[in-house]
Each structure stands twice: as C-alpha cells, then as structure tokens.
Design a protein around this motif. Structure first.
Motif, PDB file in Angstrom:
ATOM      1  N   PRO A 488       1.319  -0.566  12.066  1.00 17.03           N
ATOM      2  CA  PRO A 488       2.626  -0.983  11.562  1.00 17.03           C
ATOM      3  C   PRO A 488       2.536  -2.376  10.920  1.00 17.03           C
ATOM      4  N   CYS A 489       3.411  -2.640   9.943  1.00 20.26           N
ATOM      5  CA  CYS A 489       3.351  -3.958   9.307  1.00 20.26           C
ATOM      6  C   CYS A 489       4.679  -4.293   8.611  1.00 20.26           C
ATOM      7  N   ILE A 490       4.885  -3.781   7.395  1.00 26.00           N
ATOM      8  CA  ILE A 490       6.020  -3.967   6.486  1.00 26.00           C
ATOM      9  C   ILE A 490       6.475  -5.416   6.314  1.00 26.00           C
ATOM     10  N   THR A 505      11.277   1.731   3.168  1.00 23.55           N
ATOM     11  CA  THR A 505      10.240   2.362   3.995  1.00 23.55           C
ATOM     12  C   THR A 505      10.639   3.796   4.318  1.00 23.55           C
ATOM     13  N   GLN A 586       6.297   2.686   9.603  1.00 24.63           N
ATOM     14  CA  GLN A 586       7.244   2.580   8.497  1.00 24.63           C
ATOM     15  C   GLN A 586       6.394   2.252   7.287  1.00 24.63           C
TER      16      GLN A 586
END
Lengths: 636, 322
Positions: A488-490, A505, A586
């Motif tokens: 995960p990051c976004i 996302t 996401q």
C-alpha cells in the motif's frame, strides 16, 4: 575628482545595484525581498536583449525599451554603457586591473594592442542578429511592421558597418544575393523559427544567470537570505565554466570578453563609432610615451589611429596622459581614426550562419514530431516556437521560483533550449506550487507571460477553460508500490493538490499468503496452522484473512493465531477450512482531465530515484497539438 | 662555514622529514571506513508531558476558534497548568501545504496566534512554531498564514533546514530507526503542543494530531505510507506532548488531506483539547463519521499504551459556546 575615480564609483555603484537586485529576487515583502525592486533593469538596459527580442518576436515587451534609450545615448557619447554601467564590464575591468597592475608599460602596451580577434564579436553579433531574424521575411509578408523596421535597422547597421572601399559593386551583388536567397527561402521553407540565441553570450543575461544560478547558491547556503534551504541548479558547472573562463581570461588580456566576445559591445561599438562626443588626441604628434595605450581597456589604440568602436570610455587614457593631450570632445582624434576591423565577408558569413541556424536546428523536429516531452515549461509559457523567440536565458524565473523546481535546461535539450527554464520535479523543495505565479511576473521578455492566480487555477472568468496545465502525470506501474509490489502507498493521491483530486484509486485485493488452515476460534481470535506467521507482521490494518469469498481484517497476529475485526457477513471458518491472507491495495490512477502537471505527486513519490509517477509535457495547455483527451467524450 | 651551513640545512631538512612523518602518523587509519560511515550521533526525545495533567480532555462546541480555545484551556485547568514562566514552548502546527487558511488543509493561523499569545502571557521565554511541510516550506508558512500570524504574535517561526535534522531511533520501534528527526527546534524545549486540523485522509482514513507528528520526520519519510497505521502509532509512541489540540471547527471532509476547494470543508463546530492523543483523535474521527474501532492506527496506538480510544472514560469536559 579624477575622471577615472568617478568612473570607478559609477561602476561600483551599478555592480552593487546589480548584485542587490540578484539578492532581493525572493518572493516577499521585506526590504531585502522582491517587493517592487526593478530586478530586470539591467537586462532591459542591454540593447541587444531588446533588439534580438524585437527581431525574433516582433514586439518590445515592457521595460525592454530601455535598450533604445541606451542606444540613443550611445549615438551621442559612445560606449558609456560598457565602461560606466555594465556590471559584467566592471568585473572584467577589475580582474583585468589585477592582472596588469604589476606589468611594465611595454608589456601593457603589447597586451592592449589591437588584435585581429576583436572582430569575432562583430561576427557573433551578426550571427545572433541573423538567428533572431531568420524568418523575418515571412513576418514581413505577414505585415509585422515593427519587426520589419527593426530588421532593416539591424541589417543596415551590419552592412554599413563593414569596411567601405573597393569592389562596391561586387559587394552589393553579394548582399543582394544573400538577401534574395534568404527572402525566398524563408517564405518557402517548411522549417520556420527565429530564435533568440543571443542570450547564450549576451553579457547581461550571462552575468545574471551566472550570479543567480552559481554565485548566489554558493554564498547563500550558509547565509540563508535568498532561500531558506540550500538551492540546487542542475548543470551549474557549465554555466560556471563560461562565467569563470570569461573572468579569468582578463588576466591574459584585459577586458577579454568585451574585446573579443561581447555581442552587445559590438552593437554599441557600431552605433557609437561616430558618436558626437568621443575620446581623442588634441595634437597629431605627442611625446609618444604610449602611457595611454598601456592603459586602454578596449585596445582602441588612443596613441595612434584611434578605433572609436573599440573605445569603452574608461577614460584611462585621458587620466594618464602626462601632457594632458587627450580630451573628450566633438572633434575626431587628431591622431586619426580607424574603422572597426571588420571584414565584410566575415560579417556576411556570420549573418548567413545565423540565418540558417534555426532552420537547421529545427530539422531535429523540436517544434514538430521531435518535440521533447521532458521539456516541461513554467506556467504561462508561450508555445515553444514563441517561447524560443523571447527567452533570454537570464535565469530570473529560476532565481525567483520559491521551490527551485525551475531549472536551466542542459545541453541534452538542444542548443536552442540551453539554459532556458524547465521543470525538474525532484531537485527542488516541491513541484510547481499551485498558488504561485512568481516566474510569470519576473520574466523580462514575456516568454512566460504574466498570469493571474485565477487564470492559473481556472477560477472566475477562466472557469470555462480550466486551469493551466504544464503537462500530465503518468504512472509507471512497473515501479509503483501498489501496482508492482503488493505494498500500500498512494502518497501521490494524498498530495495531489487539485480538488477533486486528479489521482484517484481503485481497490484491489491480492493474495499474498496461502496454505493456512483454520483451527479453533474464541471470540475474534482464530488459531491457524499450515504455516508459521511472523508475529505482528500482518497486523498493520492492510491485511485480511480470506475464507472463500469473505474477508476479515487482521488486527493482531502471533505465529499461529490471528486477531480479527469483521462485518456481520463474516462467518467464523470451521476448523480445517483452507484460508489465505490478502492485502488490500488502493491503486492510483491519473485523470488527465484534472491533472495540471504540477509535479507535486512526482516530488513526493517514495520511489526515490526514478519516480513511479512522472509528469511529462503531453496535454500542456500551451501546445494545443499536444493535447491528450477529446473534449466531450467519455464519462467525465 | 660550510659545515655550519650544512648543519643548518640538515636541520631544516630533518624538521621537514619529521613534520611529514608526523602528519602521516597522525592521519594514518589502519581500519578503513566502517559500514555506517557518515552517520551523526542519534538524539533522544524527552517526554514533554506535564505531571498531574494526565487524561485531561475537553470538547468545545463552537463555530469560533479563539473563544473555543480559551474555553477549552480553561476546562483543562488553564494554560498555566501546561506552560510556566521561563519555558521554551514548541508548537507543532500542520503547515503541510501551500494553501490559504480558508481551505482548512493547515492549522488555522488565528488559533496559532492566540495559542502563542497565551503562552507568552503566562511567561514563556520563547515560543517556537515549526513544521517540516510537504510542499515548499517557505511558501507553506507564508500562504497558510501561519508564518505571519505566529511572528506577529511574538513567536519564532523555524523552517526545516539540513542542520536541524538528527538521527533518531524509537526505543522498541519497528519503523522509526535511525531516521532523521527535526530536532533543531525541539532542542532545549520544555513544552511541546500539537495543533492540527481534522482532515480526511484516503490512506489512513483520518489525519489529526498523531498523524501531525509526521511533520517532525525528515528524509524520504513517504516510504512509511506502506505501513501508515504502523507509522502513526509509532509517531504517537515517539512524542509525549504537553497538550494536543484538534481543530474540527471546520472539518476537511473530502479530498483530504490537501483539500483545495471550499466545498471540501464541512462545518463541525468542534475544538478538542487534551493530554491523551488517542482520546483526542478518537473524538475527532467522529467528525468524519468514523468510529474509533474502524480506524486501525487508533487501535494500534491504544494497544501500544499511547492512550485510550474510549474517550468517555476520561470524563471529558463538554462546553457549548453557542
């Protein structure tokens, strides 16, 4: 007071003023910040800046008319700008003085003897004028009166300046031929363009760029007056090399740059060589002590036949003459005068080379199919062709930019773009700040035209046309953590400053661990076997236990146990049920209809080297032919 | 005469030989560089909590920030319970973005200024307002209005610069290990107050006072977004503040944490003050329509003993200012 002392005070004053303008070019209201300081004044005074900009773009923007004032005054008194005002000239004068101060008169006379290489500057002037008027004939056909008149002036100046004498008819023929070919070709040629290449060596843009992008970042790093954090400029070494070479060559020949290179000096020399007032000897025969020749900054040979075009009006000759035999008067020198050492052929060659250079450089397709998507220009920049007709490469935009995202383009962007502003999203403190228009307001030549915040953001009367886009962000799914690495990051989505965000996302579930088997459960605790888990490694809130089509969030884990939270549709799996662990991702997507290309996402992307989301110049507002999306198509 | 000259010259040469030899001896390094070359010495972060003020919580309902702040501090025992004469007080604001105050993505400048004035009023020696923003630092502090407001109120605004960062390791931490911490403004501080707006955050669901400590980290801190809940709970463990204040007078309910449009804001008329960060943030996530149990980092922080998500157990003082 001695006249040279007055001159030195004037030079010192203008040099200090110039440096002060470089220091205060920081956005802010304090006394040592931008406020209303006329930081472009020296660039505007430089007549070559105005003339080439007028030739190439057909207009004399804002304060560039100051150059006309300097030209007019030069008609009266000669190259006062070089000797009394030019800050770069002051630096040369000082370094040259350092180099000459202990030399005996004989050697100084030798170093100040007129040198054939002095005509290189006229060649360069002709070249830069040629490059700026490459398509002037086409513009003439389009009825651009101002540019045409300027072109006639420049051409006339260059042609008249070349030595008169024998072969007048052949000369006229050659000139006529060159002009005819040029007119015909510029009307017919598919590769247009006339570029302001003069900024490469034009003294005021050169010294402004060098001080802003090399000197100031060096001395300000500890002082932190100009910028709160240390400033980086890519390729500063090349800018510094030109600057230092120009300064150090004064040790070999005083005012080396002014004598041999300076195209502005050449222009002023041509305009001022018949100046109303000029330096000269009172008597043809003097004591011939040569102290004036030994002191002459411009290598104009005051003791012999004076070359008025080379005289920078330093007045060392007048000050040092033991017989008080040199004067500044309306009469030509009693010792006689010589025209500048110009070969008609060389000047014409320079002009011709200049005329063909933009079309030749255009062959790489920079204005057409070979355009460089890495060339992301600041907000308000004109379309590339117009931009290159105006950009002086002075570096004022890069100096004032609060984030340092504006950088001088290096040689890889081509000679035509060298040292023009380009956005580098990773080297500054952020991307292009959405609520900043500083660069557009300091640009002295409107290559970046002045824009309002409303126009940049697409608010108010600009709502229909939308915000100014510098380009668009593109995801590199092979480098992006949630796309390529199940992490995960976004960060890009979080930092997108557009509302609604241009990065959205979509949730994806990826199974990252299988082969687990349900054991007994108590409350929200479930024992698992089949594999030993790393304690707490799945408890970050991003991992879920999958049983068939149902998922429960893992909030704690031991080697063989899981703590879960879940909704009402989760049924505790019976012992023996096969289980797996999935990560909830996401995944980011860019909506180019909303993306402004500010580059903040690229700046913040945690993939620290080559970022996983990068802006390139597609869809930039300034080039309609580079747009990406069809209007009115699609769900948006 | 020749002998004398020879001896003189031999003496000078001998001195030269000795000097070169000594320099070589002194500079000699038989080991070579170690693996952790170029690392500065780590710092420790003391607790800024004030003894006897534990578990205090106040929830003020008001649409006006300054009266709400005064009422809230009153409910917690007055600013004097936290700040005393001669103290150096650091206010960690959220100045992350270069956006105007009306957009609510950054700490409200009026609130910052009032807090500064109150600290100075009770005799604080120095009040420092600081953050390591995401956007360009100078632009952030100017455009958010925090810089001018704080300076006008008598505070010193400290922007991040390379010299301010020192490596820090959270004792028992998993993520914050040998990581650059903006220690400069914290050095010698007696009190630390966190002041953050309540914001929507797509990755972590909410950004309030614990997430606000992210702005004390330097380096390429965004790598921690891979484990956003883990890093927020570690930030809560890293900082023991004197007081935290969550500004939910307007909540950035959509498009957070940057916002960008007035339409992203929702009036929620709530200012939350307390000494338990988990409790304050648990109240705050309610303004975003979330229950504390839905927010993973609150659970992790509570598990780690930073505070409690069961804020009612602290008997919060609730004041309605109308």
């Amino acid at each position: 007071m001695r006249i040279v002392t007055t001159r030195r005070i004037s030079q010192g004053f203008f040099l200090a003023l110039f440096l002060w303008f470089c220091v205060v070019a920081t956005v802010g209201e304090r006394l040592w910040q931008l406020r209303g300081w006329p930081i472009n004044w020296f660039l505007e005074l430089d007549p070559l800046t105005g003339l080439t900009s007028l030739l190439a773009s057909g207009s004399l923007y804002a304060g560039l008319w100051w150059g006309a004032a300097v030209l007019a005054l030069t008609l009266l008194v000669g190259r006062f700008f070089c000797g009394w005002v030019c800050p770069f000239g002051a630096m040369h004068q000082f370094v040259g003085w350092l180099g000459a101060r202990s030399k005996p008169l004989k050697e100084r006379v030798q170093r100040n003897a007129p040198h054939p290489a002095q005509q290189i500057k006229y060649f360069l002037l002709a070249f830069f004028l040629g490059a700026a008027m490459s398509d002037l004939a086409a513009r003439l056909a389009l009825g651009q009166v101002a540019a045409s008149l300027a072109g006639a002036l420049a051409l006339g100046l260059v042609l008249l300046a070349t030595r008169q004498g024998q072969g007048g008819r052949a000369y006229a023929l050659a000139v006529g031929l060159v002009l005819a070919v040029w007119v015909a070709w510029s009307l017919l040629a598919p590769h247009g363009g006339a570029w302001l290449l003069a900024g490469l060596l034009d003294p005021i843009p050169l010294v402004t760029r060098s001080v802003n992008l090399v000197l100031l970042p060096l001395v300000d790093a500890p002082a932190r007056v100009a910028w709160p954090v240390p400033r980086f400029y890519q390729g500063a070494g090349l800018i510094a090399a030109v600057f230092l070479a120009a300064l150090l060559l004064n040790l070999w020949r005083p005012r080396f740059f002014c004598r041999f290179v300076c195209p502005t000096g050449a222009l002023l020399g041509l305009v001022g060589r018949h100046a109303l007032w000029r330096v000269g000897k009172k008597r043809a025969r003097c004591g011939a002590c040569l102290s004036c020749d030994g002191a002459c900054s411009g290598a104009a040979r005051p003791a012999g036949r004076l070359r008025p075009a080379e005289c920078v009006l330093c007045l060392n000759c007048l000050d040092g003459c033991p017989e008080n035999d040199i004067t500044f008067a309306v009469k030509p020198s009693a010792g006689g005068e010589a025209a500048p050492d110009l070969s008609r052929r060389r000047v014409l060659t320079g002009l011709g080379l200049g005329l063909v250079t933009p079309p030749i450089l255009s062959l790489s397709g920079v204005l057409g199919p070979g355009w460089n998507p890495a060339l992301i220009r600041p907000p308000g920049s004109l379309p590339e062709d117009e931009f290159l007709r105006r950009c002086l490469r002075c570096g004022q935009c890069m100096r004032v930019c609060p984030t340092g995202v504006l950088q001088p383009a290096g040689p890889s962007f081509g000679l035509e773009a060298l040292w023009t502003p380009v956005l580098n999203m990773t080297i500054g403190t952020s991307g292009c700040q959405p609520r900043c228009t500083a660069c557009s307001h300091v640009c002295p030549s409107a290559a970046i035209r002045p824009i309002t915040l409303d126009e940049k953001l697409g608010n108010g009367e600009y709502a229909a046309q939308g915000p100014i886009r510098l380009g668009s962000a593109f995801l590199d799914r092979g480098r992006c953590l949630p796309w390529a690495m199940d992490r995960p990051c976004i960060v890009c989505q979080e930092n997108c400053p557009v509302s609604p965000k241009a990065i959205f996302t979509r949730v994806a579930w990826e199974t990252v661990l299988g082969g687990l088997i349900a054991g007994p459960s108590s409350g929200n605790e479930l024992a698992v076997s089949g594999k030993a888990l790393k304690p707490a490694a799945l408890a970050s809130g991003d991992y879920y236990l999958q049983s068939g089509a149902e998922r429960a969030r893992i909030v704690a884990n031991g080697a063989h146990s899981l703590g879960l939270t879940h909704g009402t549709d989760w049924r505790t799996p019976a012992p023996g049920t096969p289980l797996s662990v999935a990560v909830r991702l996401q995944r980011p997507y860019v909506d180019p209809a909303r993306c402004t290309g500010c580059g903040i996402c690229q700046h913040e992307c945690p993939v620290s080297g080559k970022r996983a989301i990068r802006v390139s110049a597609e869809n930039a507002t300034r080039e309609r032919s580079h747009s990406l999306l069809l209007k009115g198509a699609g769900p948006g | 005469m020749d002998r004398r000259r020879f001896l003189l010259r031999a003496g000078k040469a001998g001195l030269g030989v000795a000097a070169i030899g000594a320099l070589g001896w002194w500079a000699h390094d038989g080991q070579g560089p170690s693996a952790n070359i170029g690392q500065a010495e780590g710092v420790k972060l003391p607790s800024f909590a004030v003894k006897g003020t534990e578990k205090r919580l106040a929830v003020i309902k008001s649409s006006h920030r300054v009266p709400a702040l005064r009422a809230g501090l009153e409910a917690l025992g007055g600013i004097g319970a936290f700040v005393g004469a001669g103290h150096k007080v650091v206010i960690k604001v959220n100045a992350a973005f270069a956006t105007p105050p009306a957009l609510g993505a950054t700490s409200n400048p009026e609130l910052v200024a009032e807090l500064v004035r109150l600290c100075l009023k009770v005799g604080a020696r120095q009040v420092v307002v600081t953050d390591n923003p995401i956007n360009d630092p100078a632009s952030c502090f100017e455009l958010s209005g925090i810089g001018p407001a704080a300076r006008a109120a008598g505070a010193e605004v400290v922007l991040p610069h390379p010299g301010a960062f020192r490596p820090y390791t959270l004792p028992g931490g998993r993520l914050i290990k040998d990581w650059p911490l903006m220690y400069g403004p914290l050095a010698g501080a007696d009190r630390l107050i966190g002041l953050a707006p309540v914001k929507d955050h797509h990755r972590s669901q909410a950004s309030v006072t614990m997430k606000n400590w992210y702005g004390l980290l330097g380096g390429r801190r965004n790598v921690f977004h891979q484990d956003i809940n883990g890093i927020i709970s570690e930030l809560g463990r890293m900082v023991a503040p004197s007081l935290v204040i969550a500004d939910g007078v307007a909540t950035l309910a959509h498009n957070g944490p940057t916002g960008g449009s007035l339409e992203d804001l929702r009036p929620t008329d709530t200012l939350i003050l307390g000494t338990d960060q988990v409790a304050v943030d648990s109240v705050a996530v309610g303004l975003l329509g979330l229950k504390p149990a839905q927010v993973a980092w609150l659970g992790l922080a509570a598990q780690a003993g930073v505070g409690t998500t069961d804020y009612e157990s602290l008997n919060p003082t609730k004041v309605e200012l109308g």
